[in-house]
Design a protein around this motif. Structure first.
Motif, PDB file in Angstrom:
ATOM      1  N   GLU A   1       0.776  -1.554   0.026  1.00 55.45           N
ATOM      2  CA  GLU A   1       0.254  -0.418   0.013  1.00 55.45           C
ATOM      3  C   GLU A   1       1.005   1.084  -0.181  1.00 55.45           C
ATOM      4  O   GLU A   1       2.198   1.237  -0.015  1.00 55.45           O
TER       5      GLU A   1
ATOM      6  N   HIS B   1      -4.085   6.471   0.303  1.00 53.71           N
ATOM      7  CA  HIS B   1      -3.570   5.353   0.239  1.00 53.71           C
ATOM      8  C   HIS B   1      -3.738   4.574  -0.912  1.00 53.71           C
ATOM      9  O   HIS B   1      -5.709   4.961  -0.736  1.00 53.71           O
TER      10      HIS B   1
ATOM     11  N   HIS C   1      -5.695   0.456  -1.699  1.00 57.90           N
ATOM     12  CA  HIS C   1      -5.960  -1.234  -1.578  1.00 57.90           C
ATOM     13  C   HIS C   1      -5.666  -1.454  -2.935  1.00 57.90           C
ATOM     14  O   HIS C   1      -6.390  -1.538  -3.962  1.00 57.90           O
TER      15      HIS C   1
ATOM     16  N   SER D   1     -11.570  -0.283   4.456  1.00 63.30           N
ATOM     17  CA  SER D   1     -11.364  -1.587   5.297  1.00 63.30           C
ATOM     18  C   SER D   1     -11.712  -1.229   6.341  1.00 63.30           C
ATOM     19  O   SER D   1     -11.988   0.106   7.215  1.00 63.30           O
TER      20      SER D   1
ATOM     21  N   ASP E   1      -9.377   0.654   8.455  1.00 65.05           N
ATOM     22  CA  ASP E   1      -9.160   2.235   8.583  1.00 65.05           C
ATOM     23  C   ASP E   1     -10.294   2.837   9.278  1.00 65.05           C
ATOM     24  O   ASP E   1     -10.310   4.011   9.562  1.00 65.05           O
TER      25      ASP E   1
HETATM   26 ZN   LIG Z   1      -7.243   0.513   3.787  1.00 66.34          ZN
END
Ligand SMILES: [Zn+2]
Length: 141
Positions: A32, A87, A89, A97, A100
């Motif tokens: 990532e 960021h 994925h 996510s 996150d």
């Molecule tokens: Zn993430």
């Protein structure tokens, strides 16, 4: 159909900034990528790459705190704010996510680049009352 009671205001995203974020996501894959977003509440002005110092950078990200401080100082000099972070994925969609959500906080723009489909998908999110709300982008030149 669900009606949202809260609409996040749109944020302008210049094409070169979006291109820089997508390029970073591709460069970093399968890890990532991460970086910081400079600008104002209404407009992203610049994306700054940061080192992902997470111990498992293929599954999560952590922005190098030294770089983070340097970017804050640079933003201040230029009368801008660090308004968010981005960021990627590499293997999943551009949606926050569970990780996150655990690490989310208010008043910050979280931009996620999803590379799952092969075509980069760039989306903005803001943490609001316990949920991520989508932030619409106005794409500008
Ligand atoms: Zn993430």
């Amino acid at each position: 159909m669900e009606t949202s009671v809260h609409d996040e205001p749109a944020v302008s995203l210049p094409a070169p900034v979006e291109a820089a974020i997508v390029a970073h996501a591709h460069d970093a894959a399968p890890a990532e990528c991460c970086g910081l977003l400079l600008g104002t509440a209404a407009a992203i002005v610049e994306a700054r790459r940061a080192r992902n110092v997470a111990s498992d950078a293929t599954r999560r990200y952590a922005i190098d705190p030294i770089e983070h401080l340097a970017v804050i100082r640079d933003a201040r000099r230029r009368r801008l704010d660090v308004v968010g972070a981005y960021h990627s994925h590499p293997r999943s969609p551009a949606r926050p996510s569970a990780t996150d959500a655990e690490e989310a906080f208010s008043h910050f723009l979280f931009v996620i680049v999803g590379l799952e489909s092969g075509t980069a998908d760039v989306r903005g999110w803001r943490w609001y009352e316990g949920n991520f709300e989508p932030v619409p982008f106005v794409r500008v030149k």
